[in-house]
Design an enzyme around this catalytic site. Structure first.
Site, mmCIF file in Angstrom:
data_model
loop_
_atom_site.group_PDB
_atom_site.id
_atom_site.type_symbol
_atom_site.label_atom_id
_atom_site.label_comp_id
_atom_site.label_asym_id
_atom_site.label_seq_id
_atom_site.Cartn_x
_atom_site.Cartn_y
_atom_site.Cartn_z
ATOM 1 N N ALA A 164 0.857 -1.205 0.000
ATOM 2 C CA ALA A 164 0.000 0.000 0.000
ATOM 3 C C ALA A 164 0.882 1.241 0.000
ATOM 4 O O ALA A 164 0.634 2.207 0.720
ATOM 5 C CB ALA A 164 -0.915 -0.006 1.227
ATOM 6 N N ASP A 196 0.069 -4.698 3.896
ATOM 7 C CA ASP A 196 1.351 -3.982 3.918
ATOM 8 C C ASP A 196 1.891 -4.007 5.341
ATOM 9 O O ASP A 196 1.140 -3.766 6.282
ATOM 10 C CB ASP A 196 1.167 -2.534 3.437
ATOM 11 C CG ASP A 196 2.505 -1.865 3.115
ATOM 12 O OD1 ASP A 196 3.435 -1.944 3.939
ATOM 13 O OD2 ASP A 196 2.628 -1.261 2.030
ATOM 14 N N ILE A 217 3.355 -10.298 3.902
ATOM 15 C CA ILE A 217 2.749 -11.311 3.030
ATOM 16 C C ILE A 217 3.477 -12.649 3.171
ATOM 17 O O ILE A 217 2.966 -13.701 2.783
ATOM 18 C CB ILE A 217 2.730 -10.841 1.560
ATOM 19 C CG1 ILE A 217 1.847 -11.737 0.687
ATOM 20 C CG2 ILE A 217 4.132 -10.792 0.979
ATOM 21 C CD1 ILE A 217 0.373 -11.768 1.061
ATOM 22 N N CYS A 220 38.815 -6.395 -0.577
ATOM 23 C CA CYS A 220 40.016 -5.554 -0.577
ATOM 24 C C CYS A 220 39.756 -4.152 -1.107
ATOM 25 O O CYS A 220 40.445 -3.206 -0.759
ATOM 26 C CB CYS A 220 41.156 -6.222 -1.338
ATOM 27 S SG CYS A 220 40.632 -7.071 -2.803
#
Lengths: 602, 421
Positions: free
Chosen positions: A26, A49, A97, A174
């Site tokens: 959402a 959400d 979800i 590195c």
């Protein structure tokens, strides 16, 4: 005789009012999508959400206002959308979800699932759930001015994972520890430093000079000698950075001199590194303090957009270390902080440390604004792109509900029109990939690794979860006995975590069966044992090109696929160059190029 | 409230920076400042208009005026999201005001219930610099930002009787009697001496008739006001823009880093690394024709006929729909589907004949798909149109020249130029 309800055929309008659809997310796309669904006449919508509303969302997630900051996105989105049609049924879930509650049975309730996500893990997961439930899925993504929509239907189209997607770029150890050449290297170093000092220490996030850097050795024997030597050198290897910092009481000046003076001086002794590169210049706290500018000119403009002087970042370093030290203290013994771009002292710390390092390595320093973009992986976003994409999602949805799957398309939104004057480029959907390790009938992969050096935990987290998108894997060895290596039940196989695969008799040619029951997904893994993997690489999936430099643009294969494989649904190609003018990479695009360029969207 | 400041002064507050963060990271602070100094007139608050309004308000323009004489009907609630379901019978612009304003309290949103046809010519000029100087390049004058100064300017200009109540910010009601003005001749000449082209203001027309759009476009062209038009009919939508004969903008291009001519290996030859992601802003100019010119292309010439193959048929569909609106005074209505379908077919024949083109250039298929305003189509066209307005106001990035056509059935979005070469 055609009968219309508004713009729509009557039958379509009727099915809209009865069918159930799921919106996953959402946020930017989700808000626009909910609005479009409600106005188009969808009456039964569920939205999920896990996030809460932040002020930076308000430039585009228009269902939210300032007063909603901190509240659940799904919940507020539902309330705002209901105002557009109070008789609609909207259910909101403030949840992930990937929670096992949302199983295949849950997904089967829906005629259509629409993703409005911003991360790959969730997309992989929903992809599998929709395959398992055999529900059509509309996928989408946006970034800046660009966007894309596509349709996924089991057995008919490619699934989300049919085409390998470029993985997140990582830098060799590195480069981060010894020879940074770009600001991003310094920013990654600073984030590692944060974790080493205040957060979860990670063996892959070392910040001290890497004495085993192959580039530093004048001859190959040297590297091994250096490596053993460093193990004896207690200061750098044996005492952890956090322990050392603790022992000094997080004294910012001592920290400063170690990181930005002593360690740099050590790097300078590795003279081969600096034969062809500009050598770093160490900093000294006392010197900088003595030389500091007397007058602080008042800053105009936004604070975040300013680039300070070196002393400014020294002070910022000192302040943020002090604040973080207190935060850590408050949390209690043995606690850890988690880096968050929206936590001011954490962001200040990375800004300061990264900039000091940039200065040492003769790079132009960056404003907090710019550092935040890079450190926080912020993708710029605007309302209009999301509005267009959400509109396209609903239009594809209408085709699906009308039973016109063959008219569904992948649609790309470009920033500028392509050579054929198209801003929106529809492309025919591809059929499933026969070798897809997700949607093929019996998915199988071959993974190259060292069975003596790969732990069970690594297999679970790095390979099965991160790389192969499983959420709760179960693994059996195909050894005739069905030996269980990993169980998704918490605690059951914890004892195996730090053991090596070889300890279980796994060797070259062994097969492992990995399952994720929630996703209804089984993957057969062929183990290819090797002792020769690239530095910093723990495993390799066979059949995939390593994610390195972009492919050469004009190789023969690509030219062929441009002229033969034009998927554009308009007239046949009239030019021999790429038809899909990718405004992102400015080349004529093949599909592979598009995937790479648009990969930021997914 | 006018900001009488130098362009270089920072006008973005910390609050705005936080809210606009994600878009500033895309188009830059400079573009955001220009948006912040711009005013737009939006005529028509139907489905498409509401989308454009939302996009511009979220983008952070200085002011947006919603102009619409229509009343909220039963269908209005289905068509757009700014009008509450309880607002039937009210004026559409006024009913949309509250939700529009709530999208972003930092933007001045006004509603005007008038008819655009009834507005005198100089109504449109009220959106330019004469007395709402959004962005005027004047030398820094010792001019306070206070309300009183604003009114002093108005008094001097003596045009206050033309200002209707809707044009004053609702939050800054004047408290002085300013008709007597304070006469600051130097200031007046400083203001009027300046090129009105420096002003950032634009007009956006949605759902208007052809004649009206042509008239407004011509008027605005004369005064350097940029014009946008657009509409949605069922699965089809379009956008047109006229940014004037000389539209200036900048484009961000990657900086080309030339390698040093000599390549010694000595460390002293090594320069500090340049950030490979550095970019540079390139200035560009492009020109636009009027709507009248764009619609009156001659298709009888050989060149035009040759170009027909690559011409989107949407252009001709637009002619058909504009003619329908002109003839019937309304758009195709689902309630009159049979009659309107018949009429559309007829108009298609007439339009193509009048243009001396073959009738099968545009087949019958479109007819049942161009009724009513479809929300997702409004979202797509409104998104593109909204972004074009933002680009023109911020003078950044090449504008789409000069039409954008969207065919929702095919998923095609095409940009093409129509007009004199």
């Amino acid at each position: 005789m055609v009968q219309l309800v508004g713009s729509l055929r009557r039958e379509l309008a009727e099915s809209l009012s009865t069918c159930k659809v799921l919106v996953v997310g959402a946020g930017g796309i989700g808000c626009e999508l909910l609005k479009n669904l409600v106005l188009t006449g969808f009456k039964n919508i569920e939205v999920i959400d896990l996030d809460t509303i932040d002020v930076s969302n308000l430039n585009r997630q228009f269902l939210f206002q300032k007063k909603h900051v901190g509240k659940s996105k799904a919940q507020v989105a539902k309330e705002s959308a209901l105002q557009f049609c109070p008789s609609a049924n909207i259910t909101a879930y403030h949840d992930s979800i990937m929670n096992p509650d949302y199983n295949v049975e849950f997904f089967r309730k829906f005629m259509l699932v629409m993703n409005a996500l911003d991360n790959r893990a969730a997309r992989n997961h929903v992809n599998r759930m929709c395959l398992a439930a055999d529900i059509p899925l509309i996928e989408s993504g946006t970034a800046g001015y660009l966007g894309q929509v596509t349709v996924i239907k089991k057995g008919m189209t490619e699934c989300y994972e049919c085409q390998p997607k470029p993985t997140q770029k990582t830098f060799p150890g590195c480069t981060i520890r010894n020879t940074p050449s770009e600001p991003i290297h310094c920013i990654v170093w600073a984030k590692y430093l944060f974790n080493q000092l205040f957060g979860e220490e990670d063996a892959d996030q070392e910040v001290s000079p890497d004495t085993a850097d192959p580039e530093a050795a004048w001859n190959p024997e040297d590297t091994a000698a250096r490596a053993t030597a460093s193990e004896k050198d207690g200061d750098i290897k044996r005492v952890s950075t956090k322990e050392w910092a603790r022992s000094t009481g997080y004294d910012s000046v001592k920290l400063f001199n170690k990181l930005f003076k002593d360690d740099i001086m050590y790097l300078l002794t590795m003279d081969k590194l600096w034969k062809k590169r500009k050598a770093p210049i160490p900093l000294d706290w006392q010197q900088l303090e003595n030389m500091r500018p007397q007058e602080e000119s008042p800053a105009s403009g936004l604070k975040d957009q300013q680039v300070l002087g070196v002393w400014g970042y020294c002070q910022l370093f000192q302040h943020s270390v002090e604040t973080l030290r207190l935060q850590l203290q408050e949390k209690g013994e043995g606690s850890e902080l988690v880096w968050d771009k929206d936590d001011p002292p954490a962001m200040d710390f990375v800004t300061a440390a990264a900039n000091l390092r940039m200065h040492i390595f003769s790079m132009n320093m960056k404003s907090r604004f710019d550092v935040k973009s890079m450190a926080g992986n912020i993708i710029p976003a605007i309302a209009t792109t999301n509005a267009v994409i959400a509109g396209l999602i609903v239009l594809e949805g209408l085709k699906i509900l009308s039973g016109e799957l063959e008219s569904c398309r992948t649609i790309f939104l470009n920033k500028c029109p392509n050579l054929r004057k198209k801003l929106l480029v529809p492309c025919i959907l591809d059929p499933p990939s026969a070798n897809c390790y997700v949607c093929a009938s019996k998915p199988e992969v071959t993974v190259k690794l060292n069975v003596q050096k790969t732990t069970v935990l690594s297999l679970q987290d790095r390979i099965l979860k991160e790389r192969f998108g499983m959420v709760a894997p179960d693994v059996q060895i195909e050894d005739g006995k069905g030996t269980i290596l990993i169980s998704s039940e918490e605690g059951e196989t914890e004892a195996n975590n730090n053991k090596f695969l070889g300890d279980f008799g796994i060797r070259n040619g062994s097969r492992l069966q990995a399952d994720d029951f929630l996703q209804d997904y089984t993957l057969l893994i062929n183990v290819l044992h090797t002792e020769e993997l690239e530095r910093d690489v723990e495993f390799e999936v066979v059949g995939e090109a390593p994610d390195k430099a972009p492919p050469p643009q004009n190789n023969q294969e690509e030219v062929n696929s441009i002229t033969n494989g034009n998927k554009d649904s308009a007239q046949p190609s009239t030019s021999s160059k790429g038809e899909h003018h990718c405004s992102f990479c400015l080349h004529g695009c093949t599909k592979a190029c598009r995937i790479k360029c648009f990969s930021i969207l997914f | 409230m006018i900001d009488m400041i130098e362009k270089e002064d920072p006008v973005i507050s910390e609050e705005e920076a936080a809210q606009y963060d994600r878009q500033i990271r895309l188009w830059g602070l400079d573009a955001q400042k220009r948006l912040r100094g711009s005013r737009v007139l939006l005529a028509g608050v139907g489905g498409l208009g509401a989308e454009v309004a939302k996009n511009l308000i979220l983008a952070g323009v200085k002011g947006l005026t919603l102009l619409d004489h229509e009343q909220v009907s039963e269908d209005s609630c289905r068509a757009q999201f700014l009008v509450p379901v309880t607002a039937q019978g009210q004026n559409r612009a006024q009913a949309s005001l509250e939700r529009a304003q709530n999208l972003n309290p930092m933007v001045e949103v006004h509603a005007d219930p008038g008819r655009i046809e009834d507005k005198p010519d100089d109504f449109f000029l009220q959106f330019d610099a004469s007395w709402t100087p959004s962005e005027i390049c004047i030398k820094k004058v010792a001019f306070s930002r206070q309300h009183r100064s604003y009114l002093r300017v108005l008094g001097v200009l003596g045009q206050l009787d033309k200002l209707g109540p809707t044009h004053q910010s609702q939050r800054h009601q004047p408290t002085h009697d300013f008709t007597r003005g304070h006469g600051v001749p130097g200031l007046v000449s400083a203001l009027f001496g300046h090129d009105l082209g420096k002003v950032k203001c634009e007009v956006c027309l949605t759902g208007c008739s052809r004649d009206l759009m042509v008239r407004v476009d011509q008027l605005c062209s004369k005064h350097n006001i940029k014009v946008f038009c657009g509409d949605v009919h069922g699965y089809y939508g379009y956008m047109f823009c006229n940014l004037g004969p000389e539209h200036n903008y900048v484009e961000e291009k990657p900086k080309v880093v030339k390698p040093p001519a000599d390549s010694n290996d000595g460390p002293e030859a090594k320069k500090a690394k340049i950030d490979p992601n550095e970019t540079t802003m390139v200035k560009k100019t492009t020109s636009f024709c009027t709507l009248k010119e764009a619609l009156e292309v001659d298709w009888t010439s050989e060149k035009a006929k040759a170009g027909l193959k690559r011409t989107p048929v949407d252009y001709f569909l637009l002619h058909v729909l504009l003619k329908f609106h002109t003839d019937k005074g309304r758009d195709p209505d689902p309630k009159s589907f049979p009659e309107d379908s018949q009429l559309l077919r007829q108009i298609r024949d007439d339009v193509l004949e009048a243009l001396a083109l073959s009738a099968d250039l545009l087949n019958d298929d479109f007819i049942s798909y161009c009724f009513s305003e479809m929300s997702p189509v409004c979202a797509v066209v409104g998104g593109v149109l909204g972004q074009e307005v933002v680009k023109a106001l911020s003078q950044r990035d090449p504008p789409h020249r000069n039409f954008f056509f969207f065919d929702a059935r095919k998923g095609n979005g095409v940009v093409d130029y129509f007009g004199p070469n």
